[in-house]
Write an enzyme that holds these catalytic residues in place. Structure first.
Site, mmCIF file in Angstrom:
data_model
loop_
_atom_site.group_PDB
_atom_site.id
_atom_site.type_symbol
_atom_site.label_atom_id
_atom_site.label_comp_id
_atom_site.label_asym_id
_atom_site.label_seq_id
_atom_site.Cartn_x
_atom_site.Cartn_y
_atom_site.Cartn_z
ATOM 1 N N ARG A 212 1.387 40.457 31.615
ATOM 2 C CA ARG A 212 1.771 40.694 30.559
ATOM 3 C C ARG A 212 1.902 42.368 30.631
ATOM 4 N NH1 ARG A 212 4.070 36.927 29.759
ATOM 5 N NH2 ARG A 212 4.080 35.282 28.023
ATOM 6 N N GLU A 241 8.082 45.433 25.604
ATOM 7 C CA GLU A 241 9.529 45.280 25.879
ATOM 8 C C GLU A 241 10.458 44.878 24.512
ATOM 9 O OE1 GLU A 241 8.756 41.564 27.816
ATOM 10 O OE2 GLU A 241 7.463 42.347 29.260
ATOM 11 N N HIS A 259 11.505 41.484 32.959
ATOM 12 C CA HIS A 259 11.011 40.062 32.560
ATOM 13 C C HIS A 259 11.686 38.852 32.920
ATOM 14 C CE1 HIS A 259 7.732 38.282 29.765
ATOM 15 N NE2 HIS A 259 7.928 37.445 30.591
HETATM 16 P P1 NAP Z 1 -3.419 29.861 34.128
HETATM 17 O O1 NAP Z 1 -3.002 28.710 35.065
HETATM 18 O O2 NAP Z 1 -4.056 29.558 32.649
HETATM 19 O O3 NAP Z 1 -4.054 30.771 35.022
HETATM 20 C C1 NAP Z 1 -4.733 32.011 34.367
HETATM 21 C C2 NAP Z 1 -5.701 32.630 35.457
HETATM 22 O O4 NAP Z 1 -6.173 33.843 34.680
HETATM 23 C C3 NAP Z 1 -7.068 31.567 35.576
HETATM 24 O O5 NAP Z 1 -7.369 31.427 36.744
HETATM 25 C C4 NAP Z 1 -8.140 32.398 34.795
HETATM 26 O O6 NAP Z 1 -9.298 32.337 35.661
HETATM 27 C C5 NAP Z 1 -7.849 33.947 34.881
HETATM 28 N N1 NAP Z 1 -8.093 34.780 34.009
HETATM 29 C C6 NAP Z 1 -8.181 34.474 32.566
HETATM 30 N N2 NAP Z 1 -8.712 35.447 31.812
HETATM 31 C C7 NAP Z 1 -8.930 36.282 32.613
HETATM 32 C C8 NAP Z 1 -9.723 37.553 32.651
HETATM 33 N N3 NAP Z 1 -10.168 38.240 31.396
HETATM 34 N N4 NAP Z 1 -10.068 38.324 33.654
HETATM 35 C C9 NAP Z 1 -9.922 37.831 35.052
HETATM 36 N N5 NAP Z 1 -9.260 36.444 35.039
HETATM 37 C C10 NAP Z 1 -8.817 36.013 34.020
HETATM 38 O O7 NAP Z 1 -2.041 30.557 33.752
HETATM 39 P P2 NAP Z 1 -0.579 30.700 34.713
HETATM 40 O O8 NAP Z 1 -0.051 29.757 34.422
HETATM 41 O O9 NAP Z 1 -1.172 31.139 36.047
HETATM 42 O O10 NAP Z 1 -0.160 32.149 34.189
HETATM 43 C C11 NAP Z 1 -0.882 33.467 33.985
HETATM 44 C C12 NAP Z 1 -0.187 34.311 33.079
HETATM 45 O O11 NAP Z 1 1.332 34.877 33.865
HETATM 46 C C13 NAP Z 1 0.771 33.631 31.529
HETATM 47 O O12 NAP Z 1 -0.474 33.573 30.550
HETATM 48 C C14 NAP Z 1 1.682 34.636 31.392
HETATM 49 O O13 NAP Z 1 1.143 35.693 30.563
HETATM 50 C C15 NAP Z 1 2.213 35.215 32.758
HETATM 51 N N6 NAP Z 1 3.420 34.884 32.910
HETATM 52 C C16 NAP Z 1 4.248 35.655 33.179
HETATM 53 C C17 NAP Z 1 5.608 35.295 33.416
HETATM 54 C C18 NAP Z 1 6.943 36.462 33.648
HETATM 55 O O14 NAP Z 1 7.923 35.978 33.354
HETATM 56 N N7 NAP Z 1 6.582 37.576 34.100
HETATM 57 C C19 NAP Z 1 6.038 33.872 33.851
HETATM 58 C C20 NAP Z 1 5.061 32.886 33.707
HETATM 59 C C21 NAP Z 1 3.515 33.410 33.360
HETATM 60 P P3 NAP Z 1 -10.677 32.195 34.763
HETATM 61 O O15 NAP Z 1 -10.627 31.646 33.619
HETATM 62 O O16 NAP Z 1 -11.750 32.164 35.758
HETATM 63 O O17 NAP Z 1 -11.086 33.779 34.565
HETATM 64 C C1 8YV Z 2 9.230 33.692 30.111
HETATM 65 C C2 8YV Z 2 6.717 33.944 30.457
HETATM 66 O O1 8YV Z 2 10.010 34.963 30.323
HETATM 67 O O2 8YV Z 2 6.121 32.003 30.623
HETATM 68 C C3 8YV Z 2 5.739 32.855 30.175
HETATM 69 O O3 8YV Z 2 4.827 33.370 29.740
HETATM 70 O O4 8YV Z 2 6.493 35.017 30.328
HETATM 71 C C4 8YV Z 2 7.998 33.643 30.900
HETATM 72 O O5 8YV Z 2 8.110 32.579 31.429
HETATM 73 C C5 8YV Z 2 9.066 33.489 28.706
HETATM 74 O O6 8YV Z 2 8.352 32.547 28.140
HETATM 75 C C6 8YV Z 2 10.464 33.570 27.824
HETATM 76 O O7 8YV Z 2 10.371 33.472 26.507
#
Ligand code: NAP
Ligand code: 8YV
Length: 296
Positions: A212, A241, A259
């Protein structure tokens, strides 16, 4: 929307919904692009039982407000992990090898006048992952095929993971020269990647942010890119964004994506289906399929 219309009476909030209709709404389909969904809106929806979010991140929802009202929140983790990891690897390579700039060079006809300058490389680098969750692990598994060293930071140890863990993002940045950020957004990670972490990454360091925009201090990042405190950045997410600061657009050493990490047809369809399945399961069985930990 077609599937939702077939199953429910749907009110589209962006078209305006009368207060009496809003007061009867029992389920909400939300996007991570919409927000913040907090007490002012929830107070107008006293019958609301579930918010099904289109996205794994749910920092668009004020989770404490939902918890206080006993509302279940669901997200779409898992079905997008591989897609987001693929894009992250692509963004990392595009940033290091300067792929977008090389393509612009060719299209601009500059190749006729000489070769594209040599680029930095992934070879010999150590890659650090901030946030070794569902997506972070998919990224790490892909990186094993690239014959690079891998390390990570998260708050909790993970005994089954073969890669070394560092206690802080700064310590990880110190030990690595590529830093991939994939933690959730929200108050606990706000500006986790700040000027100190960027300084620790160093002048050959590359930052890749697919988490994010709030996680990175954008002003500090722009200053680091301008001053050469770090080498380059690849970004999919931004603080405000879809606004991207002109100073960032002016940085030749940044690769900037709008994104799109989960943005393939197949993955967005899977995310949409899981969001709908959560609503359907809740109203049929009283149980959601993928509630977030705070409301499970
Ligand atoms: P997840 O499975 O919940 O994993 C999040 C990881 O982050 C966990 O291993 C957690 O471990 C760690 N974490 C959480 N808070 C933390 C902190 N304060 N300091 C250090 N580590 C921390 O989530 P995910 O599915 O991998 O997704 C992660 C994030 O990616 C989403 O929440 C979203 O914001 C972003 N994302 C972006 C896109 C995009 O389109 N760009 C798409 C999908 C996801 P610990 O609890 O052990 O710290
Ligand atoms: C998408 C994301 O861009 O899953 C998330 O957290 O940031 C992305 O997969 C978003 O959800 C679209 O609304």
């Amino acid at each position: 929307m077609d599937s939702l219309d077939a199953m429910f009476v749907v009110h589209r909030l962006w078209q305006g919904v009368a207060d009496d209709a809003l007061a009867r709404v029992r389920g909400m389909a939300a996007s991570t692009l919409a927000g913040p969904i907090g007490e002012p809106l929830l107070a107008r929806m006293p019958a609301l039982q579930i918010i099904a979010n289109f996205g794994v991140g749910y920092d668009n929802i004020v989770i404490a407000a939902a918890v206080a009202r006993g509302i279940v929140v669901t997200n779409t983790g898992g079905v997008l992990d591989a897609e987001v990891a693929d894009l992250t690897i692509g963004l990392m390579l595009a940033t290091l090898r300067r792929i977008p700039a090389a393509e612009r060079f060719l299209r601009d006809g500059q190749w006729e006048h000489g070769a594209f300058p040599l680029s930095p490389s992934l070879r010999g680098r150590r890659v650090g992952i901030v946030g070794l969750g569902g997506i972070g692990k998919e990224i790490a598994h892909r990186l094993t095929g690239f014959a690079v060293e891998i390390a990570w930071h998260g708050r909790h140890p993970q005994p089954d993971v073969p890669w070394p863990r560092y206690d802080s993002a700064e310590a990880l940045a110190q030990a690595c020269d590529v830093l991939i950020v994939i933690v959730p957004g929200g108050p606990s990670t706000r500006h986790m990647i700040d000027a100190r972490v960027l300084a620790a990454l160093g002048p050959q360091g590359v930052l890749i942010n697919v988490s994010r925009g709030s996680v990175v201090d954008e002003d500090a990042l722009i200053a680091a890119l301008q001053a050469g405190t770090i080498l380059a950045a690849g970004l999919d997410v931004y603080a405000h964004e879809p606004h991207v600061p002109p100073a960032l657009l002016a940085c030749d050493n940044a690769v900037l994506l709008p994104h799109i990490a989960s943005g393939s047809e197949v993955t967005r369809r899977a995310m949409g289906q899981l969001m709908i399945d959560n609503l359907a399961a809740w109203f049929k069985t009283g149980r959601a399929l993928t509630p977030v930990p705070e409301t499970s």
